[in-house]
Design an enzyme around this catalytic site. Sequence first.
Site, PDB file in Angstrom:
ATOM      1  N   CYS A 247     168.262  17.743  46.610  1.00 53.50           N
ATOM      2  CA  CYS A 247     169.500  17.020  46.921  1.00 53.50           C
ATOM      3  C   CYS A 247     169.913  17.180  48.387  1.00 53.50           C
ATOM      4  O   CYS A 247     169.284  16.596  49.257  1.00 53.50           O
ATOM      5  CB  CYS A 247     170.598  17.414  45.951  1.00 53.50           C
ATOM      6  SG  CYS A 247     171.831  16.115  45.814  1.00 53.50           S
TER       7      CYS A 247
ATOM      8  N   HIS B 266     168.868  18.040  40.260  1.00 52.56           N
ATOM      9  CA  HIS B 266     169.585  19.286  40.467  1.00 52.56           C
ATOM     10  C   HIS B 266     169.397  20.299  39.370  1.00 52.56           C
ATOM     11  O   HIS B 266     168.846  19.996  38.325  1.00 52.56           O
ATOM     12  CB  HIS B 266     171.080  18.964  40.441  1.00 52.56           C
ATOM     13  CG  HIS B 266     171.660  18.958  41.785  1.00 52.56           C
ATOM     14  ND1 HIS B 266     171.624  20.046  42.594  1.00 52.56           N
ATOM     15  CD2 HIS B 266     172.291  17.991  42.459  1.00 52.56           C
ATOM     16  CE1 HIS B 266     172.230  19.733  43.709  1.00 52.56           C
ATOM     17  NE2 HIS B 266     172.630  18.505  43.665  1.00 52.56           N
TER      18      HIS B 266
HETATM   19  N1  GLN Z   1     176.237  16.084  49.989  1.00 53.19           N
HETATM   20  C1  GLN Z   1     175.130  15.286  49.589  1.00 53.19           C
HETATM   21  C2  GLN Z   1     175.528  13.970  48.934  1.00 53.19           C
HETATM   22  O1  GLN Z   1     176.590  13.844  48.364  1.00 53.19           O
HETATM   23  C3  GLN Z   1     174.230  16.087  48.687  1.00 53.19           C
HETATM   24  C4  GLN Z   1     174.947  16.511  47.443  1.00 53.19           C
HETATM   25  C5  GLN Z   1     174.201  17.430  46.609  1.00 53.19           C
HETATM   26  O2  GLN Z   1     173.435  18.315  47.081  1.00 53.19           O
HETATM   27  N2  GLN Z   1     174.459  17.302  45.325  1.00 53.19           N
HETATM   28  O3  GLN Z   1     174.772  13.022  48.972  1.00 53.19           O
END
Ligand code: GLN
Length: 247
Positions: free
Chosen positions: A93, A189
């Site tokens: 992510c 995730h």
């Molecule tokens: N901040 C990034 C986004 O919203 C990654 C988010 C995350 O790692 N879940 O795209």
Amino acid sequence: MRITIGHLYPDLLNLYGDRGNIQCLMKRCIWRGIEAQTIAFELGDRIDFSGLDIVLLGGGSDREQMLVCQKLQAIAGSFREYVEAGGVVIAICGGYQLLGNYYRTQSGMITGLKLVDLYTEQGEDRLINNIVLKSDLFDMPIVGFENHGGRTFIGNNRPLGKVLYGSGNDGVSGYEGVVYKNVIGTYLHGPLLPKNPQLADWLISRALERKYGEIVELPPLEDSQEREANAYVYNRFVGSGHTGAKP
Ligand code: GLN
């Protein structure tokens, strides 16, 4: 045999317990008699990539990514050498976005490591979903959960998989993640590796091959629960007919 995992910045990049993926890698090594250790690095630590076999870069909020990205530039050169020499990386992510050239958000530009030629633009809404992929690396589907505001564009790079359910890289291309050399970037995730043991073993195999210079046949583990969990998610979101039985 011995595997050393480098966990980059778990204090800032550890959304949804990405740390559990480290436990999974360690256990799947130890159960096979492969020694495993993890070194956690904090921002500003010197990182000797020559001592690492697998690097995990987890997810984070835009704010945390902004904090990390300024410091990341100091390690970008040696990280790039590691990647080009076949070093194994799993980036999740926010970590996936940081592999690329940049992540442009409404509140500013996050400069990436430029390890893989991709970029991310913030979209209007967040893509929050269960997600199922078919990857040509594995016979089992890849299952997980995504929650990202960024849309990632991978150009001519190879995607990790085709989206069977969910949004994926940009919500429209029908693809998710990226595979570059021994690097995997993905929006999936949380317990990515426990739910997808073939992906965990791919990382371990690539790391052992690179380190010991020979194809290492990993002894199979008793994965019936993992396979059932994976099949349950597949059946719930994509359809029935997938039993989870070993092919
Ligand atoms: N901040 C990034 C986004 O919203 C990654 C988010 C995350 O790692 N879940 O795209």
